[in-house]
Motif scaffolding. Structure first.
Motif, PDB file in Angstrom:
ATOM      1  N   ARG A 167      35.706  36.103  49.364  1.00 32.99           N
ATOM      2  CA  ARG A 167      36.731  35.303  48.702  1.00 32.99           C
ATOM      3  C   ARG A 167      37.243  36.078  47.498  1.00 32.99           C
ATOM      4  NH1 ARG A 167      38.251  29.902  48.332  1.00 32.99           N
ATOM      5  NH2 ARG A 167      38.832  29.110  46.272  1.00 32.99           N
ATOM      6  N   MET A 168      38.541  36.279  47.423  1.00 32.90           N
ATOM      7  CA  MET A 168      39.137  36.926  46.271  1.00 32.90           C
ATOM      8  C   MET A 168      40.288  36.065  45.779  1.00 32.90           C
ATOM      9  SD  MET A 168      40.960  40.616  45.802  1.00 32.90           S
ATOM     10  CE  MET A 168      42.306  40.147  46.862  1.00 32.90           C
ATOM     11  N   ILE A 169      40.253  35.735  44.502  1.00 29.24           N
ATOM     12  CA  ILE A 169      41.287  34.905  43.905  1.00 29.24           C
ATOM     13  C   ILE A 169      41.600  35.431  42.509  1.00 29.24           C
ATOM     14  CG2 ILE A 169      40.528  32.846  45.165  1.00 29.24           C
ATOM     15  CD1 ILE A 169      39.246  31.863  42.540  1.00 29.24           C
ATOM     16  N   GLY A 170      42.715  34.978  41.958  1.00 29.56           N
ATOM     17  CA  GLY A 170      42.879  35.108  40.523  1.00 29.56           C
ATOM     18  C   GLY A 170      41.914  34.144  39.855  1.00 29.56           C
ATOM     19  N   SER A 185      43.362  34.280  48.220  1.00 28.17           N
ATOM     20  CA  SER A 185      44.185  33.157  47.801  1.00 28.17           C
ATOM     21  C   SER A 185      43.773  32.757  46.399  1.00 28.17           C
ATOM     22  CB  SER A 185      43.992  32.006  48.805  1.00 28.17           C
ATOM     23  OG  SER A 185      44.852  30.942  48.501  1.00 28.17           O
ATOM     24  N   LEU A 186      43.964  31.504  46.053  1.00 28.80           N
ATOM     25  CA  LEU A 186      43.599  31.007  44.747  1.00 28.80           C
ATOM     26  C   LEU A 186      43.276  29.531  44.808  1.00 28.80           C
ATOM     27  CD1 LEU A 186      46.832  30.127  43.027  1.00 28.80           C
ATOM     28  CD2 LEU A 186      46.873  32.037  44.590  1.00 28.80           C
ATOM     29  N   GLY A 206      39.606  37.401  39.670  1.00 28.68           N
ATOM     30  CA  GLY A 206      40.198  38.126  38.562  1.00 28.68           C
ATOM     31  C   GLY A 206      39.669  39.536  38.415  1.00 28.68           C
ATOM     32  N   ALA A 207      39.194  40.133  39.515  1.00 25.39           N
ATOM     33  CA  ALA A 207      38.683  41.502  39.462  1.00 25.39           C
ATOM     34  C   ALA A 207      39.840  42.501  39.463  1.00 25.39           C
ATOM     35  CB  ALA A 207      37.766  41.770  40.639  1.00 25.39           C
ATOM     36  N   ILE A 208      39.653  43.612  38.764  1.00 23.75           N
ATOM     37  CA  ILE A 208      40.653  44.678  38.706  1.00 23.75           C
ATOM     38  C   ILE A 208      40.010  45.981  39.192  1.00 23.75           C
ATOM     39  CG2 ILE A 208      42.122  46.054  37.184  1.00 23.75           C
ATOM     40  CD1 ILE A 208      42.362  43.683  35.353  1.00 23.75           C
ATOM     41  N   ASN A 209      40.666  46.630  40.129  1.00 26.51           N
ATOM     42  CA  ASN A 209      40.172  47.886  40.688  1.00 26.51           C
ATOM     43  C   ASN A 209      38.819  47.667  41.372  1.00 26.51           C
ATOM     44  OD1 ASN A 209      42.436  49.090  39.487  1.00 26.51           O
ATOM     45  ND2 ASN A 209      41.295  49.669  37.653  1.00 26.51           N
ATOM     46  N   ALA A 239      44.076  38.999  39.913  1.00 25.06           N
ATOM     47  CA  ALA A 239      43.247  39.996  40.589  1.00 25.06           C
ATOM     48  C   ALA A 239      44.184  41.053  41.135  1.00 25.06           C
ATOM     49  CB  ALA A 239      42.441  39.347  41.706  1.00 25.06           C
ATOM     50  N   ARG A 240      43.843  42.326  40.950  1.00 20.53           N
ATOM     51  CA  ARG A 240      44.779  43.374  41.377  1.00 20.53           C
ATOM     52  C   ARG A 240      44.040  44.649  41.746  1.00 20.53           C
ATOM     53  NH1 ARG A 240      46.404  42.624  35.882  1.00 20.53           N
ATOM     54  NH2 ARG A 240      48.401  41.792  36.642  1.00 20.53           N
TER      55      ARG A 240
END
Length: 374
Positions: free
Chosen positions: A241-244, A292-293, A219-222, A252-253
């Protein structure tokens, strides 16, 4: 572009384990009197977070020395614009801050809970040795804080590393730069975790040997992940690993991941120190990178606007898993496998796109171009 203005420290405190005394006021590098002299322990220095500090305070440890820390530290709400820094002075190797406590139920060496108004907290040119404590995390932070910086630090022998989780994405600014983080000892011992936080950066750092994921953005932004060496996550876990994030669900965006080396290995540790389940494991890593998530039964956890370029990903049973996302580009990377015994049972390819997330949400506008798979 964000400009961060840090004023000169109003007070500078010194810590010297050879000549210091925790009964001193800490305001001198040398012993001037019974009160005007440096502190001695890390315990005294970090007690500064509990309420006696003032905006702009700087606490410096003498290089070439070891400082005992035997207690946990928590910060509290501070006035707007409040900030405090910890660093080094003198010559020689980084000061070593070593945990010497014996408590079995401790969780966080530094716990920043509800630090509303915090303008910054920084750790520069320090080495933290948590002495392989079974459950100790170096730092965990929640709340509406800003600008946490680890710069040119070493972190070793810890259960869990550095985690920021603001729940509502109100926290802004987690920066880990030119920092080495090595050897987590707990099954969920992620090295660096940026969760529901704006402006996260992992830059020119080396993360190695984890019992879980190495770097975990949820859920990271920028966010920026640039120029790092990420190696030896536990089997079945990721180097990145990056997920919502769920509960509450957040996307995450706007994430850039570039110019990193991401390396797998044959995890030969026992099942007690690996996620493998075999004893010993003796398998290469799986899914070095997950974009992914997790099970999204609690709401949407999409990824949006992700660039993954100019990375080297090597030695894994499967390189990458891409889940529900929109506007994701994978380009100009090298995916390389060395010779070895790879157990690929249950895996249908090296780079997988699947929509196993929130209600089978689709992958929209995914570009996988100009990569080398060798």
């Amino acid at each position: 572009t964000t400009t961060i203005t840090v004023k000169a420290p109003l007070r500078t405190f010194y810590v010297d384990s050879a000549i210091g005394n925790d009964a001193c006021n800490g305001l001198s590098q040398t012993v001037q009197s019974a009160t005007l002299c440096p502190w001695r322990t890390g315990t005294k220095a970090f007690n500064h977070l509990k309420g006696s500090s003032q905006p702009g305070d700087l606490v410096l440890f003498n290089r070439g020395q070891v400082f005992d820390i035997n207690a946990m530290f928590s910060g509290s709400a501070k006035p707007s614009g409040y900030g405090v820094g910890f660093g080094a002075y003198g010559v020689g190797r980084k000061p070593i801050l070593k945990y010497t406590g014996t408590g079995d139920n401790t969780e966080n060496l530094i716990y920043l809970q509800g630090i509303n108004g915090l303008a910054y907290i920084s750790f520069r040119d320090l080495e933290f040795d948590l002495n392989k404590h079974a459950s100790l995390e170096l730092l965990y932070s929640t709340g509406d804080f800003q600008n946490l910086l680890f710069y040119r630090d070493n972190v070793v022998n810890f259960a869990k590393g550095i985690t920021v989780n603001s729940i509502d994405q109100s926290a802004s600014g987690m920066f880990v730069v030119e920092t080495n983080i090595f050897n987590s000892t707990r099954f969920d011992g992620t090295h660096v975790g940026c969760q529901r936080t704006q402006r996260c950066a992992l830059v020119n750092s080396h993360l190695d040997l984890s019992t879980n994921h190495l770097a975990y953005d949820a859920g990271a932004i920028n966010a920026v992940v640039y120029g790092n060496i990420l190696t030896e996550s536990s089997h079945g876990r990721n180097v990145y690993r990056m997920i919502g994030a769920g509960t509450p669900s957040t996307f995450a965006r706007n994430v850039y991941i570039g110019y990193n080396f991401m390396g797998g290995w044959i995890d030969n540790r026992a099942a007690t120190s690996s996620q493998c389940g075999r004893n010993p494991c003796n398998r290469f890593s799986t899914d070095l990178v997950t974009l992914s998530l997790v099970d999204a039964s609690d709401g949407p956890q999409m990824l949006e606007n992700v660039m993954f370029e100019h990375n080297v990903i090597t030695d894994s049973e499967r390189f990458m898993n891409i889940g529900s996302s929109e506007n994701i580009t994978i380009r100009d990377n090298i995916f390389r496998t060395s010779e070895g015994d790879f157990d690929t049972s249950g895996y249908s390819g090296r780079i997988i796109l699947e929509n196993s997330g929130f209600n089978g949400a689709p992958i929209i506008n995914a570009k996988i171009i100009d990569n080398n798979v060798i």
